[in-house]
Motif scaffolding. Structure first.
Motif, PDB file in Angstrom:
ATOM      1  N   ALA A   1       3.419   8.435   2.424  1.00 33.27           N
ATOM      2  CA  ALA A   1       3.597   7.970   1.045  1.00 33.27           C
ATOM      3  C   ALA A   1       4.235   6.587   1.007  1.00 33.27           C
ATOM      4  O   ALA A   1       3.933   5.767   0.143  1.00 33.27           O
ATOM      5  N   GLU A   2       5.100   6.328   1.986  1.00 31.72           N
ATOM      6  CA  GLU A   2       5.805   5.042   2.027  1.00 31.72           C
ATOM      7  C   GLU A   2       5.123   4.041   2.961  1.00 31.72           C
ATOM      8  O   GLU A   2       5.586   2.902   3.081  1.00 31.72           O
ATOM      9  N   ALA A   3       4.059   4.458   3.624  1.00 30.98           N
ATOM     10  CA  ALA A   3       3.331   3.554   4.532  1.00 30.98           C
ATOM     11  C   ALA A   3       2.796   2.406   3.699  1.00 30.98           C
ATOM     12  O   ALA A   3       2.130   2.618   2.690  1.00 30.98           O
ATOM     13  N   PHE A   4       3.111   1.182   4.112  1.00 31.13           N
ATOM     14  CA  PHE A   4       2.928   0.023   3.233  1.00 31.13           C
ATOM     15  C   PHE A   4       1.750  -0.854   3.602  1.00 31.13           C
ATOM     16  O   PHE A   4       1.428  -1.800   2.885  1.00 31.13           O
ATOM     17  N   SER A   5       1.084  -0.592   4.709  1.00 31.60           N
ATOM     18  CA  SER A   5       0.073  -1.536   5.171  1.00 31.60           C
ATOM     19  C   SER A   5      -1.333  -0.979   4.993  1.00 31.60           C
ATOM     20  O   SER A   5      -1.542   0.222   4.794  1.00 31.60           O
TER      21      SER A   5
ATOM     22  N   SER B   1       3.031   7.539  12.154  1.00 38.47           N
ATOM     23  CA  SER B   1       3.046   8.968  12.495  1.00 38.47           C
ATOM     24  C   SER B   1       2.260   9.258  13.767  1.00 38.47           C
ATOM     25  O   SER B   1       1.880   8.359  14.506  1.00 38.47           O
ATOM     26  N   LEU B   2       2.054  10.515  14.032  1.00 39.24           N
ATOM     27  CA  LEU B   2       1.338  10.920  15.237  1.00 39.24           C
ATOM     28  C   LEU B   2      -0.085  11.308  14.857  1.00 39.24           C
ATOM     29  O   LEU B   2      -0.395  12.474  14.650  1.00 39.24           O
ATOM     30  N   ASP B   3      -0.936  10.311  14.767  1.00 44.68           N
ATOM     31  CA  ASP B   3      -2.341  10.566  14.445  1.00 44.68           C
ATOM     32  C   ASP B   3      -3.129  10.444  15.748  1.00 44.68           C
ATOM     33  O   ASP B   3      -3.173   9.380  16.358  1.00 44.68           O
ATOM     34  N   TRP B   4      -3.745  11.559  16.174  1.00 42.06           N
ATOM     35  CA  TRP B   4      -4.366  11.562  17.506  1.00 42.06           C
ATOM     36  C   TRP B   4      -5.582  10.640  17.599  1.00 42.06           C
ATOM     37  O   TRP B   4      -5.921  10.189  18.686  1.00 42.06           O
TER      38      TRP B   4
ATOM     39  N   PHE C   1       0.806  -1.219   0.000  1.00 41.24           N
ATOM     40  CA  PHE C   1       0.000   0.000   0.000  1.00 41.24           C
ATOM     41  C   PHE C   1       0.843   1.275   0.000  1.00 41.24           C
ATOM     42  O   PHE C   1       0.385   2.334   0.437  1.00 41.24           O
ATOM     43  N   THR C   2       2.084   1.211  -0.498  1.00 41.66           N
ATOM     44  CA  THR C   2       2.860   2.445  -0.685  1.00 41.66           C
ATOM     45  C   THR C   2       2.268   3.201  -1.873  1.00 41.66           C
ATOM     46  O   THR C   2       1.639   2.611  -2.757  1.00 41.66           O
ATOM     47  N   ASN C   3       2.490   4.506  -1.909  1.00 42.77           N
ATOM     48  CA  ASN C   3       1.993   5.300  -3.047  1.00 42.77           C
ATOM     49  C   ASN C   3       2.561   4.782  -4.358  1.00 42.77           C
ATOM     50  O   ASN C   3       1.864   4.731  -5.374  1.00 42.77           O
ATOM     51  N   THR C   4       3.837   4.379  -4.337  1.00 43.48           N
ATOM     52  CA  THR C   4       4.477   3.874  -5.556  1.00 43.48           C
ATOM     53  C   THR C   4       3.759   2.625  -6.056  1.00 43.48           C
ATOM     54  O   THR C   4       3.390   2.541  -7.236  1.00 43.48           O
TER      55      THR C   4
END
Lengths: 307, 307
Positions: free
Chosen positions: A158-162, A127-130, A70-73
């Motif tokens: 963008a690089e988050a893969f899951s 990241s820091l998602d409240w 699930f990366t943007n690429t």
């Protein structure tokens, strides 16, 4: 710290079977579909069996690990006849639940996973998602049967893969220990409790409750450690040491035993103080990972409420 | 009861990987091959990784369950181009370690298995063969870290389907709980202790020691119980109840809970008092088996010594 507001969470997705042999999520999604769960008060609930072919085969994946697609690429790579099944499936899920990073994406994705490691209930997010951090704080305050922890991956979206990265907010719910291909009632019941509390939290949030800020503890990924291997064959020559096995998130100090070789020698840890996790996770043998190491951090959350 | 004599046990085979994702046997055999173990005092030790393709794939099997291929009927079925890999492999193993039922067969086969069930160390064998039963008695008297039990399958040797039936004497060594695809040091160390004690017993036997007779407890297979299933989809709708999970070989009474459905209902046991085993074994989901039931029997062994 000032309070923060978010739009109401009107579309929630509960997913399982992203790894087809992690049975808590598979049976949770199938049970919710059997019971035709589609709403919870103020919001819609979509249940998705995300990797049906791997689930049918009771394998982690058919061609490639779906939860790395699930990366943007990868989501912008054109589909061809030779595209692996899971990448094709990632594009479908991105259409159904995303598109990732867009206004059309569902508000919250909870993806249910199991591990063979003794990790208790562990929320994983980027990241820091409240929003997921407040859900974590809520689960930690309510669940007493098992430790509740959080792992934060410091990776740009963008690089988050899951899968959970496709939602506006999201987290993976990782529960163990449970063998692949097996469903244990005790672990299933923890997932059920965590699911119910997540739904309860969203209902409270949407109906105007303020969730007070405060401090929570989380673990941030540092690096991975491989098994000792035979230099000629690359075969592993040791197992996780009994003193480390089942002790995920327990402080590891220099000199502590980490491996016990098949011929009986102990390998000791060299390095700074750290917290191991995913200790002896089945799926990580092929990734050459015996366990991950983490730092413990304290996060300060603002109070949040609905806009 | 009169004493019985047997010829010396000059050829012993230690096997692993019959199920390619049961890692104690896989790594035990690989480690013994790395150490070039070929003899122990008076006898030869052959180590065999019995299902190498399944081991490489980290799967139970490639085409069919190898450990159901050693019946006389299957071993006399001609090999053709369409013969499943494991049946082909069974013929090869029968040539190498057998032929089953012949004078040329190795004297003792110990085949190492793992289960996700909490069965401790459990020896499984066919019929009343005093050699493995005396090894069982010896292991039980020496091993204190884990319960040591025996399951006797009351099947004629012609229909005996598992690898150990190929030897003149043989037993399967089943150890759990361990997830498929994972090696745990604690479980590996039990296998190592049991292997060393088996070798010690054979050395003592060959060198003229008399093993005194006496009583041992064993479990005999009665029947198997399937999971509750949805009548339409045949999907399972319940997990093993937490009160039964991890309680293999504990007396099960009418009215005891056996399943907890995914929607929260308890299913109770109806039937005579019995002993469940292989409770929540991963590989038995596809066989539609939630657990087996056994009767407990007391076996009276004669004293034995070498001829």
């Amino acid at each position: 710290m000032e309070g923060t507001s978010f739009l109401p969470l009107l579309r929630v997705a509960i997913c399982g079977g992203t790894h087809g042999n992690e049975m808590s999520g598979v049976y949770m999604v199938k049970e919710m579909q059997r019971q035709k769960v589609e709403r919870a008060g103020s919001f819609s609930v979509t249940t998705v069996l995300t990797n049906p072919r791997a689930t049918d085969a009771c394998k982690r994946y058919i061609d490639t690990d779906l939860n790395r697609c699930f990366t943007n690429t990868l989501l912008s790579t054109p589909i061809t006849d030779s595209t692996p099944y899971e990448l094709r499936r990632a594009h479908e899920l991105n259409s159904q639940l995303g598109p990732k990073g867009s206004e059309e994406a569902v508000d919250l994705i909870c993806d249910i996973h199991n591990t063979t490691a003794n990790m208790g209930l562990c929320l994983i997010f980027y990241s820091l998602d409240w929003v997921p951090l407040h859900i974590y704080k809520y689960l930690q305050s309510k669940i007493t049967s098992v430790p509740v922890r959080a792992v934060q991956l410091d990776i740009p979206m963008a690089e988050a893969f899951s899968l959970e990265a496709v939602g506006k907010h999201g987290f993976a719910m990782e529960i163990g220990p449970q063998p692949n291909g097996v469903v244990r009632a005790d672990i299933f019941n923890i997932v059920k409790e965590a699911r119910d509390l997540t739904i309860e939290w969203v209902q409270l949030f949407n109906s105007g409750s303020t969730f007070e800020g405060g401090e929570v503890e989380a673990f941030t990924f540092m690096k991975s450690i491989d098994y000792p291997r035979d230099p000629t064959t690359s075969e592993i020559t040791a197992a996780i040491h009994p003193e480390l096995q089942d002790n995920d998130f327990k402080l590891l100090r220099p000199g502590d035993p980490i491996f016990l070789s098949f011929s009986g020698e102990t390998v000791k840890y060299e390095g700074e103080e750290t917290y191991p996790f995913f200790v002896n996770e089945c799926a990580y043998y092929e990734k050459k990972i015996a366990f991950h190491l983490a730092q413990k951090v304290t996060l300060t959350l603002p109070s949040i409420n609905v806009k």
